[in-house]
Design a protein around this motif. Sequence first.
Motif, short mmCIF file in Angstrom:
data_model
loop_
_atom_site.label_atom_id
_atom_site.label_comp_id
_atom_site.label_asym_id
_atom_site.label_seq_id
_atom_site.Cartn_x
_atom_site.Cartn_y
_atom_site.Cartn_z
N LYS A 214 0.90 -1.06 0.01
CA LYS A 214 0.11 0.11 -0.13
C LYS A 214 0.78 1.10 -0.07
O LYS A 214 1.72 1.42 0.94
N PHE A 215 0.73 2.00 -1.02
CA PHE A 215 1.26 3.43 -0.87
C PHE A 215 0.77 4.37 -0.23
O PHE A 215 -0.31 4.65 -0.18
N ASN A 216 1.52 5.15 0.56
CA ASN A 216 1.11 6.21 1.46
C ASN A 216 0.52 7.29 0.79
O ASN A 216 1.22 7.63 -0.48
N GLY A 217 -0.14 8.37 1.18
CA GLY A 217 -0.52 9.52 0.42
C GLY A 217 -2.00 9.28 0.42
O GLY A 217 -2.64 8.57 -0.44
N ALA A 218 -2.78 10.33 0.62
CA ALA A 218 -4.02 10.45 0.58
C ALA A 218 -4.62 10.40 -0.99
O ALA A 218 -5.78 9.71 -1.32
N ASN A 219 -3.90 10.78 -1.88
CA ASN A 219 -4.21 10.79 -3.38
C ASN A 219 -3.19 9.89 -4.10
O ASN A 219 -3.33 9.82 -5.30
N SER A 220 -2.76 8.91 -3.50
CA SER A 220 -1.85 7.77 -4.20
C SER A 220 -2.80 7.14 -4.93
O SER A 220 -3.96 6.94 -4.56
N ALA A 221 -2.48 6.55 -6.20
CA ALA A 221 -3.31 5.74 -7.02
C ALA A 221 -3.63 4.33 -6.44
O ALA A 221 -2.79 3.56 -5.75
N ARG A 222 -4.83 4.06 -6.27
CA ARG A 222 -5.22 3.09 -5.72
C ARG A 222 -4.78 1.73 -6.49
O ARG A 222 -4.67 0.53 -6.18
N THR A 223 -4.86 1.76 -7.76
CA THR A 223 -4.35 0.78 -8.70
C THR A 223 -3.36 0.58 -8.55
O THR A 223 -2.65 -0.86 -9.04
N ARG A 224 -2.29 1.03 -7.97
CA ARG A 224 -0.75 0.79 -7.66
C ARG A 224 -0.55 -0.14 -6.21
O ARG A 224 -0.01 -0.76 -6.32
N ASN A 225 -1.67 -0.32 -5.62
CA ASN A 225 -1.66 -1.26 -4.38
C ASN A 225 -1.65 -2.60 -4.87
O ASN A 225 -2.37 -2.66 -5.88
N PHE A 226 -1.28 -3.47 -4.14
CA PHE A 226 -1.15 -5.02 -4.78
C PHE A 226 -1.30 -5.90 -3.43
O PHE A 226 -0.76 -5.55 -2.36
N VAL A 227 -2.22 -6.94 -3.72
CA VAL A 227 -2.47 -7.77 -2.58
C VAL A 227 -1.68 -9.13 -3.08
O VAL A 227 -2.15 -9.87 -4.04
N GLY A 228 -0.83 -9.53 -2.40
CA GLY A 228 0.08 -10.69 -2.77
C GLY A 228 -0.76 -11.75 -2.66
O GLY A 228 -1.57 -11.93 -1.70
N GLU A 229 -0.63 -12.89 -3.57
CA GLU A 229 -1.17 -14.16 -3.64
C GLU A 229 -0.38 -15.21 -3.34
O GLU A 229 -0.94 -16.19 -2.95
N MET A 230 0.91 -15.21 -3.58
CA MET A 230 1.88 -16.42 -3.54
C MET A 230 2.29 -16.51 -2.16
O MET A 230 2.97 -15.28 -1.35
N ASP A 231 2.28 -17.62 -1.11
CA ASP A 231 2.60 -17.83 0.19
C ASP A 231 4.14 -17.48 0.49
O ASP A 231 4.59 -17.02 1.47
N ASP A 232 4.97 -17.57 -0.68
CA ASP A 232 6.60 -17.25 -0.47
C ASP A 232 6.71 -15.87 -0.83
O ASP A 232 8.21 -15.37 -0.70
N GLY A 233 6.00 -15.09 -1.17
CA GLY A 233 5.92 -13.84 -1.64
C GLY A 233 6.55 -13.43 -2.94
O GLY A 233 7.18 -12.30 -3.32
N PHE A 234 6.73 -14.35 -4.05
CA PHE A 234 7.38 -14.27 -5.14
C PHE A 234 6.67 -13.38 -5.83
O PHE A 234 7.45 -12.51 -6.66
N ASP A 235 5.54 -13.14 -5.97
CA ASP A 235 4.96 -12.51 -6.93
C ASP A 235 5.10 -10.97 -6.59
O ASP A 235 5.14 -9.85 -7.18
N LEU A 236 5.03 -10.87 -5.09
CA LEU A 236 5.42 -9.18 -4.73
C LEU A 236 6.71 -8.93 -4.89
O LEU A 236 6.89 -7.56 -5.35
N LEU A 237 7.93 -9.73 -4.89
CA LEU A 237 9.16 -9.42 -5.19
C LEU A 237 9.37 -9.11 -6.57
O LEU A 237 9.97 -8.00 -7.14
#
Length: 452
Positions: A140-163
Amino acid sequence: MRILGVGECNDLAAMHHGFVQRGHEVRVFVEDAAYADVHGGMLDFTADWQRELGWVREAGDDGLVIFESAVKGELQDRLRRDGFHVIGGSALGDRLEADRTFGQQVLREAGLKTAASHPFTDYAAAMQFVRSHPGRYVLKFNGANSARTRNFVGEMDDGFDLLALLGLHASRQQPGEAVDFVLMEHLQGVEVGVGGYFDGQQFLQPACIDFEHKRFFPGELGELTGEMGTIVSYRGSQPLFDAVLAPLAPLLRDGGYVGYINVNLIANEAGLWPLEFTSRFGYPGYAICEALHLEPWEAIFRRMLRHDAERIATRDGFACGVVLTVPPFPYHHGYAELGKGAPICLRDSLTARDRAQLSFAEVAQVQGQLVTSGATGYIGVATGLGATVRDANAEALRIARGVVVPNLRYRRDIGERVERGDLRRLQSLGLYESAVSLAMHPSPAAQAVRQA
C-alpha cells in the motif's frame, strides 16, 4: 444556505447538485483542470475559492465550506479558527489517512490489534525484507491521493509475486523520484468498514457498516479500483462502533475533526484488525449512505455544526451501490478517444424516483444532453434499497439497466459475498446485531418511522 465546495476532482458533485435542486446557493472550486468540466452546465464554478470566503461569511450561520479530500486539513483548521463553518476533516484526519504507520499507531493506542506493517522508502530494502521474511503481504502506497491501482495484494505464500512487482517498480523509478509505502501482513477474514459523522465533539448515531467491493471484475478479479460497489446499512453497526470508533472520539475532538470518518477492517476469530482510515467522504460511499437518509445533507450538517442533536434519521435495511463506468476506467490514458463526450441516455421506464437513485459523477450537460466528462470514465453510482442485501442489489441493478451509454460497464455481483456468508460470520463473532435483536430493540429513528 450558501455553500462553497472545495476539491480536486469534484467528487462531491452529486451532493452539490442536490443542494442546488433544493434551493441553496452553491459555488464549487475544482483544482485539477482535468476535472474542470465535471457537472459542467449543472453547477456554478469559481476559479478562486478563497475569493468566495466573503460571500460565505455574509451568510452568517447559513454559510458553509465543504472539503472533499484529505489533503487540506490545515486550511480547514485555519478557517474554523477564523469563524467559518467547515465540514470535511482536519490536519489530524489528513495524517490518519495518508500516513499509514501513524494511523496504525493510533488504532493500537485505542486498544485494537494491528497487523504487522513495515514502512519503506526504498524498493531494494523492501525486496530484501521479503526475501528474509517470505510470506503474503499487501503493498500500500502512502498518501491520500496515491493511485489505488498501484496497491497490490500478494497471492503467493512465499512472496515471489510481490518480489517480482517490487522489482518492476524499481526498474521504472525515475532519478530523484521519492517512494513511500508499507508492506502489511496479509489477513484472512471478513473485510468490513464502520463509519460515522463526527461533529467536533461526538459521533452522531447511528454509525454505518459497509462492505466494499474494490476489484474491477466480478469474483474479486482485476484491478483495485478504489470501489466498484458497496453494501451499506445503518443497522447492526453498534458492536463495531463501540470497538473501533468510540475510542477515537477524544483524539478526534482534540484534533478539531468535523466530518465523516471510516475505518476499514478485517474481522476474524482472532479479533478485529483495522487496515486504514478514510478521513473524508468516500465515493461512492456518501451517495449510497444518502439513499438511507430520511433527511437531506444540509439538515445533517446543521446538526453537526450546532451540536444540537445526537442522532440522524435513517432507514432500516440495506443500500447497494453499483458503480457505472466507461473505458478506460480505472485509468485515464486514452479517455478522450475511448469514452469522453459519450451521450448518456435514460430509459423511459425510469420514474422520477428511480432517477433520484442515480448519483452522477463525471458527467456534464451540453446543449441539453448529458454526456461523459472528467478524466477517467467514472459516470456515477446506481443505488437500490431493500430489506435484504439481495433485494437492495436487485433494485440497484434495475436502476443501472435504465442507463444507456456506449460501452457501459458495471458489476452485477455487489453484495453476493455479504449475503452468502459475511453477515453471518460477523454475527457469529459478535460483531453484527442480527435483524432479530434489532427488531426487539429498534432505533429511535426506526420507531418514529414506523409510528408515522
